[in-house]
Write an enzyme that holds these catalytic residues in place. Structure first.
Site, PDB file in Angstrom:
ATOM      1  N   GLY A  12      19.552 -18.149 -15.937  1.00 26.52           N
ATOM      2  CA  GLY A  12      20.556 -17.125 -16.246  1.00 26.52           C
ATOM      3  C   GLY A  12      19.937 -15.766 -16.425  1.00 26.52           C
ATOM      4  CB  SER A  13      19.805 -12.715 -15.535  1.00 26.66           C
ATOM      5  OG  SER A  13      20.868 -12.487 -14.674  1.00 26.66           O
ATOM      6  N   GLY A  14      21.049 -11.779 -18.319  1.00 28.43           N
ATOM      7  CA  GLY A  14      22.033 -10.978 -19.040  1.00 28.43           C
ATOM      8  C   GLY A  14      21.536  -9.552 -19.090  1.00 28.43           C
ATOM      9  CB  ALA A  15      22.797  -6.614 -20.948  1.00 31.01           C
ATOM     10  CD  GLN A  16      19.024  -8.977 -25.522  1.00 30.07           C
ATOM     11  OE1 GLN A  16      19.626 -10.048 -25.528  1.00 30.07           O
ATOM     12  NE2 GLN A  16      18.262  -8.597 -26.482  1.00 30.07           N
ATOM     13  N   GLY A  17      17.752  -9.540 -20.261  1.00 31.15           N
ATOM     14  CA  GLY A  17      16.610 -10.114 -19.561  1.00 31.15           C
ATOM     15  C   GLY A  17      16.968 -11.353 -18.790  1.00 31.15           C
ATOM     16  CG  ASP A  60      30.688  -7.923 -27.417  1.00 30.23           C
ATOM     17  OD1 ASP A  60      31.807  -7.925 -26.862  1.00 30.23           O
ATOM     18  OD2 ASP A  60      29.633  -7.607 -26.845  1.00 30.23           O
ATOM     19  CE  LYS A  78      17.524 -13.159 -24.705  1.00 27.42           C
ATOM     20  NZ  LYS A  78      18.954 -13.027 -24.986  1.00 27.42           N
TER      21      LYS A  78
END
Ligand code: AMP
Length: 401
Positions: A40-45, A158, A62
């Site tokens: 996976g990937s998100g805004a942070q890494g 959130d 992560k």
């Protein structure tokens, strides 16, 4: 390199670390973690699954790439790391380890966070045809997790399916800790589109908020499980509000009177909507069949949904009321609902105004301090579970400098 408290960081060498490419991303990690697969990937890494050779368990790694690259990233990384260290609940992801491959501040770039590995995020699960038992159990666990965060003084604001992870046995954990008090909901410099579909009216409208702000998000997730699609898919802040009032109706004057004048002016000038009843918004045929065994029915589910999706927070149910609702309390376990509260999170941390360079130093010191504490735990036999040989080696190197 020496930091406050007299901690020394030795050179981190190829004996301890190795480099591996995963997709377009380079991971420089401890040798104990092997067999990396992207998940996976998100805004942070970027997040990978891996095998931990020491514990012989699968973990999630992560990578936070240059978490100090701008103030928003830095605050978020610092906050996440501080809260991960603080909380301890079965419905919140556990921190297993954290490190940086850098020995020196001037070479410091990346942080790696090791967590328990889960099977999927809730976005994937929400699409499935879930029965009442599964829906109710997933919601119960989200509520237990947010109650634990609330007990640390952390109101999430959130919650969204991409930040909730599950195992195939239907156990669930919350991955992130939401908006910092000072973060507001403002513009953030990132190529990622921020998902706002689950944000409560009081967040969208910039009002004050209390714990049941998170009940709104749980209601949105619940509604999506029933409808099979996002219930308020706003394309931006304004459209988000439109989607809410089109379905639930324009709120009463008394609610509008609590808005800041400019927001109030905008909201009052929208067309008036009378909204639809919950039976119309969520008709019987959308629900799974009633369960004879657990007595969970569409009408109970709809009753709960109707108490969660209330625009006015003063009329919306509380977390405790949700946990005691008959659709949820079938799972009620004292030790899960009233787990020991962690320490109280110090929100002053979020209010720090540092430059990028200061954040870089602060984050580096936090991570190195954590590494050092892990070494101490493992050399004192303090149940750290790590490999003494590997940790002693870093300890020796730490002492050398
Ligand atoms: P994040 O960077 O924390 O927003 O995570 C991005 C995505 O990576 C999530 O939506 C999950 O799909 C996946 N992910 C993150 N952490 C884990 C974990 N501990 N176990 C399984 N999947 C994870």
């Amino acid at each position: 390199m020496s930091i406050e408290g007299g901690i020394h960081v030795g050179n981190k060498t190829d004996l301890e670390f190795y480099t591996v490419e995963v997709g377009d991303t380079t991971f420089r990690i401890l040798r104990r973690y092997v067999n990396l697969r992207p998940i996976g990937s998100g805004a942070q890494g970027f997040v990978c699954a891996a095998l931990d050779l020491i514990t012989q368990t699968n973990v999630a790694i992560k990578k936070l790439s240059r978490p100090f690259q701008n103030v928003t990233h830095a605050k978020r990384a610092f906050r996440e790391f501080s809260i991960l260290k603080l909380v301890n609940h079965k419905n919140i992801i556990s921190l297993l380890n954290a490190f940086t491959p850098s020995s020196r501040m001037d070479e410091f770039n990346d942080v790696y966070i090791i967590m328990e590995l889960m099977d999927a995020n809730l976005c994937q699960v929400i699409q499935m045809d879930l029965d009442h038992e599964r829906i109710s159990y997933l919601l119960y666990q989200i509520l237990c997790g947010i109650k634990h965060l609330h007990s640390a003084g952390i109101i999430h604001r959130d919650l969204k399916p991409s930040n909730i992870v599950v195992r195939s046995d239907c156990t669930l954990k919350i991955l992130d800790f939401g908006l910092a008090r000072t973060a507001g909901t403002s513009f953030m410099m990132t190529p990622y589109v921020v998902t706002r579909y689950y944000r409560a009216p009081e967040v969208i409208l910039g009002m004050g908020y209390k714990e049941n702000v998170d009940i709104w998000s749980v209601g949105c997730i619940f509604g999506e499980m029933i409808r099979g699609q996002v219930i308020f898919p706003g394309s931006d802040h304004i459209d988000q509000w439109n989607k809410i009032i089109e379905q639930l109706g324009t709120p009463a004057k008394e609610f509008l009177s609590r808005l800041q004048p400019t927001v109030r002016n905008y909201v009052e000038n929208r067309p008036k909507y009378s909204g639809y009843s919950l039976d119309k918004l969520f008709p019987d045929q959308l629900f799974p069949p009633d369960s004879e065994q657990s007595k969970l029915t569409a009408s109970l589910a709809r009753d709960l949904l109707g108490r969660m999706l209330i625009i006015d927070p003063d009329k919306r149910m509380s977390v405790d009321e949700a946990l005691n609702h008959p659709y949820i309390n079938v799972w009620f376990e004292e030790s899960e609902v009233h787990a020991p509260a962690p320490g109280i999170y110090n929100h002053l941390v979020d209010e720090r105004e540092y430059t990028v360079d200061q954040w870089r130093e602060l984050i580096f010191h936090e991570v190195v301090q954590y590494e050092y504490e892990q070494i101490k735990i493992s050399t004192n036999g303090g149940g750290g579970g790590g490999d003494k040989q590997l940790n002693n080696q870093s300890m020796d190197q730490a002492m050398e400098n």
